[in-house]
Design an enzyme around this catalytic site. Structure first.
Site, PDB file in Angstrom:
ATOM      1  N   PHE A  64     -64.034  43.695 118.018  1.00 17.21           N
ATOM      2  CA  PHE A  64     -62.570  43.689 118.180  1.00 17.21           C
ATOM      3  C   PHE A  64     -61.890  42.792 117.136  1.00 17.21           C
ATOM      4  O   PHE A  64     -61.045  43.250 116.351  1.00 17.21           O
ATOM      5  CB  PHE A  64     -62.264  43.216 119.615  1.00 17.21           C
ATOM      6  CG  PHE A  64     -60.819  43.011 119.939  1.00 17.21           C
ATOM      7  CD1 PHE A  64     -59.859  43.972 119.654  1.00 17.21           C
ATOM      8  CD2 PHE A  64     -60.399  41.840 120.573  1.00 17.21           C
ATOM      9  CE1 PHE A  64     -58.520  43.791 119.979  1.00 17.21           C
ATOM     10  CE2 PHE A  64     -59.071  41.642 120.909  1.00 17.21           C
ATOM     11  CZ  PHE A  64     -58.127  42.610 120.601  1.00 17.21           C
ATOM     12  N   ALA A 107     -63.346  41.172 114.546  1.00 17.75           N
ATOM     13  CA  ALA A 107     -63.870  41.399 113.189  1.00 17.75           C
ATOM     14  C   ALA A 107     -63.200  42.605 112.535  1.00 17.75           C
ATOM     15  O   ALA A 107     -62.931  42.590 111.334  1.00 17.75           O
ATOM     16  CB  ALA A 107     -65.376  41.595 113.244  1.00 17.75           C
ATOM     17  N   ASP A 144     -79.099  41.960 112.073  1.00 16.35           N
ATOM     18  CA  ASP A 144     -79.124  41.432 113.432  1.00 16.35           C
ATOM     19  C   ASP A 144     -79.130  39.915 113.331  1.00 16.35           C
ATOM     20  O   ASP A 144     -79.782  39.350 112.447  1.00 16.35           O
ATOM     21  CB  ASP A 144     -80.375  41.922 114.175  1.00 16.35           C
ATOM     22  CG  ASP A 144     -80.282  41.608 115.664  1.00 16.35           C
ATOM     23  OD1 ASP A 144     -80.115  42.543 116.451  1.00 16.35           O
ATOM     24  OD2 ASP A 144     -80.341  40.405 116.037  1.00 16.35           O
ATOM     25  N   LEU A 145     -78.424  39.267 114.222  1.00 15.76           N
ATOM     26  CA  LEU A 145     -78.333  37.802 114.163  1.00 15.76           C
ATOM     27  C   LEU A 145     -79.692  37.132 114.290  1.00 15.76           C
ATOM     28  O   LEU A 145     -79.885  36.019 113.812  1.00 15.76           O
ATOM     29  CB  LEU A 145     -77.418  37.297 115.288  1.00 15.76           C
ATOM     30  CG  LEU A 145     -75.931  37.625 115.136  1.00 15.76           C
ATOM     31  CD1 LEU A 145     -75.172  37.173 116.373  1.00 15.76           C
ATOM     32  CD2 LEU A 145     -75.369  36.955 113.888  1.00 15.76           C
ATOM     33  N   ALA A 150     -69.878  37.615 114.746  1.00 16.98           N
ATOM     34  CA  ALA A 150     -70.773  38.333 115.670  1.00 16.98           C
ATOM     35  C   ALA A 150     -71.307  37.406 116.750  1.00 16.98           C
ATOM     36  O   ALA A 150     -71.748  36.301 116.470  1.00 16.98           O
ATOM     37  CB  ALA A 150     -71.941  38.942 114.894  1.00 16.98           C
ATOM     38  N   SER A 151     -71.264  37.886 117.953  1.00 17.82           N
ATOM     39  CA  SER A 151     -71.867  37.174 119.089  1.00 17.82           C
ATOM     40  C   SER A 151     -71.778  38.094 120.285  1.00 17.82           C
ATOM     41  O   SER A 151     -70.797  38.839 120.415  1.00 17.82           O
ATOM     42  CB  SER A 151     -71.071  35.893 119.394  1.00 17.82           C
ATOM     43  OG  SER A 151     -71.485  35.327 120.617  1.00 17.82           O
ATOM     44  N   TYR A 177     -71.144  31.543 128.868  1.00 13.57           N
ATOM     45  CA  TYR A 177     -70.451  31.871 127.617  1.00 13.57           C
ATOM     46  C   TYR A 177     -69.974  30.572 126.952  1.00 13.57           C
ATOM     47  O   TYR A 177     -70.238  30.330 125.768  1.00 13.57           O
ATOM     48  CB  TYR A 177     -69.271  32.825 127.880  1.00 13.57           C
ATOM     49  CG  TYR A 177     -68.454  33.100 126.648  1.00 13.57           C
ATOM     50  CD1 TYR A 177     -68.923  33.967 125.662  1.00 13.57           C
ATOM     51  CD2 TYR A 177     -67.225  32.473 126.440  1.00 13.57           C
ATOM     52  CE1 TYR A 177     -68.190  34.214 124.500  1.00 13.57           C
ATOM     53  CE2 TYR A 177     -66.483  32.713 125.289  1.00 13.57           C
ATOM     54  CZ  TYR A 177     -66.968  33.578 124.334  1.00 13.57           C
ATOM     55  OH  TYR A 177     -66.244  33.808 123.192  1.00 13.57           O
ATOM     56  N   LYS A 222     -71.324  28.995 123.432  1.00 11.72           N
ATOM     57  CA  LYS A 222     -70.425  28.793 122.288  1.00 11.72           C
ATOM     58  C   LYS A 222     -70.375  27.306 121.900  1.00 11.72           C
ATOM     59  O   LYS A 222     -70.268  26.971 120.718  1.00 11.72           O
ATOM     60  CB  LYS A 222     -69.004  29.300 122.607  1.00 11.72           C
ATOM     61  CG  LYS A 222     -68.887  30.806 122.772  1.00 11.72           C
ATOM     62  CD  LYS A 222     -69.305  31.613 121.553  1.00 11.72           C
ATOM     63  CE  LYS A 222     -68.298  31.685 120.449  1.00 11.72           C
ATOM     64  NZ  LYS A 222     -68.693  32.688 119.408  1.00 11.72           N
ATOM     65  N   VAL A 269     -58.306  36.657 123.370  1.00 10.32           N
ATOM     66  CA  VAL A 269     -57.652  37.425 122.308  1.00 10.32           C
ATOM     67  C   VAL A 269     -57.243  38.801 122.820  1.00 10.32           C
ATOM     68  O   VAL A 269     -58.063  39.542 123.375  1.00 10.32           O
ATOM     69  CB  VAL A 269     -58.595  37.581 121.091  1.00 10.32           C
ATOM     70  CG1 VAL A 269     -57.884  38.282 119.945  1.00 10.32           C
ATOM     71  CG2 VAL A 269     -59.118  36.216 120.632  1.00 10.32           C
TER      72      VAL A 269
HETATM   73  N1  NAP Z   1     -62.140  38.261 122.292  1.00 12.41           N
HETATM   74  C1  NAP Z   1     -61.890  37.023 122.701  1.00 12.41           C
HETATM   75  O1  NAP Z   1     -61.079  36.788 123.619  1.00 12.41           O
HETATM   76  C2  NAP Z   1     -62.546  35.842 122.020  1.00 12.41           C
HETATM   77  C3  NAP Z   1     -62.008  34.563 122.242  1.00 12.41           C
HETATM   78  C4  NAP Z   1     -62.597  33.467 121.603  1.00 12.41           C
HETATM   79  C5  NAP Z   1     -63.683  33.645 120.771  1.00 12.41           C
HETATM   80  N2  NAP Z   1     -64.185  34.910 120.589  1.00 12.41           N
HETATM   81  C6  NAP Z   1     -65.341  35.049 119.699  1.00 12.41           C
HETATM   82  O2  NAP Z   1     -64.994  35.973 118.698  1.00 12.41           O
HETATM   83  C7  NAP Z   1     -66.140  36.694 118.275  1.00 12.41           C
HETATM   84  C8  NAP Z   1     -65.878  38.183 118.350  1.00 12.41           C
HETATM   85  O3  NAP Z   1     -65.483  38.510 119.671  1.00 12.41           O
HETATM   86  P1  NAP Z   1     -64.902  39.948 120.035  1.00 12.41           P
HETATM   87  O4  NAP Z   1     -64.039  39.792 121.202  1.00 12.41           O
HETATM   88  O5  NAP Z   1     -64.387  40.583 118.817  1.00 12.41           O
HETATM   89  O6  NAP Z   1     -66.239  40.644 120.552  1.00 12.41           O
HETATM   90  P2  NAP Z   1     -66.799  42.127 120.436  1.00 12.41           P
HETATM   91  O7  NAP Z   1     -65.740  43.106 120.214  1.00 12.41           O
HETATM   92  O8  NAP Z   1     -67.683  42.275 121.622  1.00 12.41           O
HETATM   93  O9  NAP Z   1     -67.673  42.045 119.105  1.00 12.41           O
HETATM   94  C9  NAP Z   1     -68.835  41.280 119.064  1.00 12.41           C
HETATM   95  C10 NAP Z   1     -69.649  41.769 117.890  1.00 12.41           C
HETATM   96  O10 NAP Z   1     -70.852  40.983 117.825  1.00 12.41           O
HETATM   97  C11 NAP Z   1     -71.922  41.856 117.537  1.00 12.41           C
HETATM   98  N3  NAP Z   1     -73.200  41.331 118.026  1.00 12.41           N
HETATM   99  C12 NAP Z   1     -73.538  40.962 119.253  1.00 12.41           C
HETATM  100  N4  NAP Z   1     -74.815  40.557 119.286  1.00 12.41           N
HETATM  101  C13 NAP Z   1     -75.289  40.697 118.028  1.00 12.41           C
HETATM  102  C14 NAP Z   1     -76.549  40.473 117.414  1.00 12.41           C
HETATM  103  N5  NAP Z   1     -77.605  40.019 118.092  1.00 12.41           N
HETATM  104  N6  NAP Z   1     -76.681  40.742 116.103  1.00 12.41           N
HETATM  105  C15 NAP Z   1     -75.637  41.222 115.391  1.00 12.41           C
HETATM  106  N7  NAP Z   1     -74.433  41.471 115.917  1.00 12.41           N
HETATM  107  C16 NAP Z   1     -74.260  41.197 117.216  1.00 12.41           C
HETATM  108  C17 NAP Z   1     -71.565  43.138 118.261  1.00 12.41           C
HETATM  109  O11 NAP Z   1     -72.292  44.193 117.687  1.00 12.41           O
HETATM  110  P3  NAP Z   1     -72.640  45.495 118.515  1.00 12.41           P
HETATM  111  O12 NAP Z   1     -71.403  46.308 118.456  1.00 12.41           O
HETATM  112  O13 NAP Z   1     -73.798  46.072 117.793  1.00 12.41           O
HETATM  113  O14 NAP Z   1     -72.967  45.051 119.914  1.00 12.41           O
HETATM  114  C18 NAP Z   1     -70.073  43.221 117.998  1.00 12.41           C
HETATM  115  O15 NAP Z   1     -69.804  43.835 116.774  1.00 12.41           O
HETATM  116  C19 NAP Z   1     -67.295  36.212 119.160  1.00 12.41           C
HETATM  117  O16 NAP Z   1     -67.973  35.202 118.470  1.00 12.41           O
HETATM  118  C20 NAP Z   1     -66.580  35.621 120.366  1.00 12.41           C
HETATM  119  O17 NAP Z   1     -67.348  34.632 121.004  1.00 12.41           O
HETATM  120  C21 NAP Z   1     -63.656  36.006 121.199  1.00 12.41           C
END
Ligand code: NAP
Length: 342
Positions: free
Chosen positions: A25, A27, A73-74, A94-95, A167, A171, A197
């Site tokens: 989302f 990224a 992959d991470l 990524a996470s 979580y 983090k 977000v």
């Molecule tokens: N959204 C929020 O509210 C929020 C708030 C604060 C911080 N964050 C941080 O922002 C970052 C992105 O969050 P998001 O909401 O955009 O999440 P998201 O849409 O779930 O995207 C997470 C991405 O991480 C990848 N991923 C997960 N495990 C992996 C692995 N082992 N190796 C490689 N890639 C991996 C996923 O790939 P796949 O598609 O292959 O699973 C996906 O592309 C994260 O670090 C999260 O902790 C998010």
């Protein structure tokens, strides 16, 4: 590592950067912004052949000329090293985003260490921007309702464990490990700590933070929790990442959070803007809205020129996007202009 002069980065033209987890989302918006700025972008994904999952990236303006998707992959450091070779900047987003400790901790912590080590190995990387979370800052019972959380705050690991908030635990450990390793490896690290977000989805499927809104509209929940949360718009988060990358003087952590709202307030705003959905109007447990949550300071980011979109617009944009993508059935058009809602 580090920046010698800012003019070098006034535009992304001629500069190559890598975004981990590119199809996620946040990224996806970051990739879009970096392409708009002229950067050549490498995006790591776990499966570059998954056409459905990556189509939104390939259709971005500039993607045909300047976006490459690479498999990584991470937990596979060599895959990261291969993706980072020749890059000047790394955006590590990524996470997994889950409260399941089995799925969360290892990729978050070891994955982040792999990213820092891979960045150090390739020799070309000038700065790594890591997407941490306010979850690494506020989860501490000593933060009273009137306290303001800022970049000096760290979540209490025992408290995260005792409350099973895996979580936030992961983090926090990941960010602490990143700082320690970056120091050892002399990697120039800057961290962005977003709150929850929201905003339009570029990808086709729901992610954890947009599910937070969908569940109040599609009948999944009948009540809201006695809890409060700060929200931020995904465009502001992408902007924050780009700014802390491009600003040579940026350093340390940057909280990226808007106003804190009680779940009840979120539901009342949603119900006003989208009265056609069965938005809950009752607090779970019947105790009333007692939990005020924490307030967050985004002062450091504001000083870099990053704005914070009002929460009502974050909610409005999320719902409109869920409708546009068919993830939420459209019933009638919104009847309230969101800009009139505080
Ligand atoms: N959204 C929020 O509210 C929020 C708030 C604060 C911080 N964050 C941080 O922002 C970052 C992105 O969050 P998001 O909401 O955009 O999440 P998201 O849409 O779930 O995207 C997470 C991405 O991480 C990848 N991923 C997960 N495990 C992996 C692995 N082992 N190796 C490689 N890639 C991996 C996923 O790939 P796949 O598609 O292959 O699973 C996906 O592309 C994260 O670090 C999260 O902790 C998010």
């Amino acid at each position: 590592m580090g920046f010698d002069n800012r003019a070098d980065l006034a535009s992304g033209h001629g500069h190559t950067v890598c975004v981990t987890g590119a199809s996620g989302f946040i990224a996806s918006w970051l990739v879009k912004l970096l392409l708009e700025k002229g950067y050549t972008v490498r995006g790591t994904v776990r499966n570059p052949d998954d056409a459905a999952k990556n189509a939104h990236l390939k259709s971005l303006d500039g993607a045909a000329e300047r976006l490459t998707l690479l498999r990584a992959d991470l937990l596979d450091k060599e895959s990261l090293t291969a993706a980072f070779r020749g890059c000047e900047g790394i955006f590590h987003t990524a996470s997994p985003v889950t409260d399941d400790p089995e799925k969360m901790i290892e990729p978050a912590v070891n994955g982040t260490q792999n990213v820092i080590n891979a960045a150090a190995d390739v020799g070309s990387v000038r700065r790594v921007v890591f997407t941490s979370s306010i979850g690494a800052a506020y989860m501490d019972p000593r933060h009273g309702p009137d306290a303001e959380v800022d970049e000096t705050c760290w979540s209490d690991l025992d408290y995260c464990k005792n409350t099973k908030n895996w979580y936030c635990y992961a983090k926090t450990v990941a960010e602490q490990a990143a700082w320690e390793l970056a120091k050892q490896q002399r990697v120039d690290l800057v961290v962005v700590n977003p709150s929850l977000v929201l905003g339009p989805l570029l990808q086709q499927s729901i992610n954890a933070s947009t599910w937070h809104v969908l569940k109040y509209l599609d009948g999944s929940v009948q009540t809201y929790a006695d809890a409060a949360q700060a929200y931020v718009h995904v465009r502001d988060v992408a902007d924050a990442h780009a700014r802390v990358y491009e600003e040579p003087g940026a350093s340390g952590r940057y909280l990226c959070a808007g106003r804190t709202l009680h779940r009840g307030e979120v539901c009342r705003i949603l119900a006003k803007m989208f009265p056609e959905y069965p938005v809950p109007n009752e607090c779970k447990g019947g105790a009333g809205e007692t939990n005020k949550g924490c307030r967050f300071s985004s002062r450091r980011l504001n000083e870099l020129g990053v704005g914070v979109t009002p929460a009502s617009l974050c909610l409005y944009d999320t719902v409109s996007s869920l409708q546009d993508k068919g993830l939420l059935p459209r019933r009638t058009a919104a009847v309230v202009d969101p800009s009139v809602i505080p």
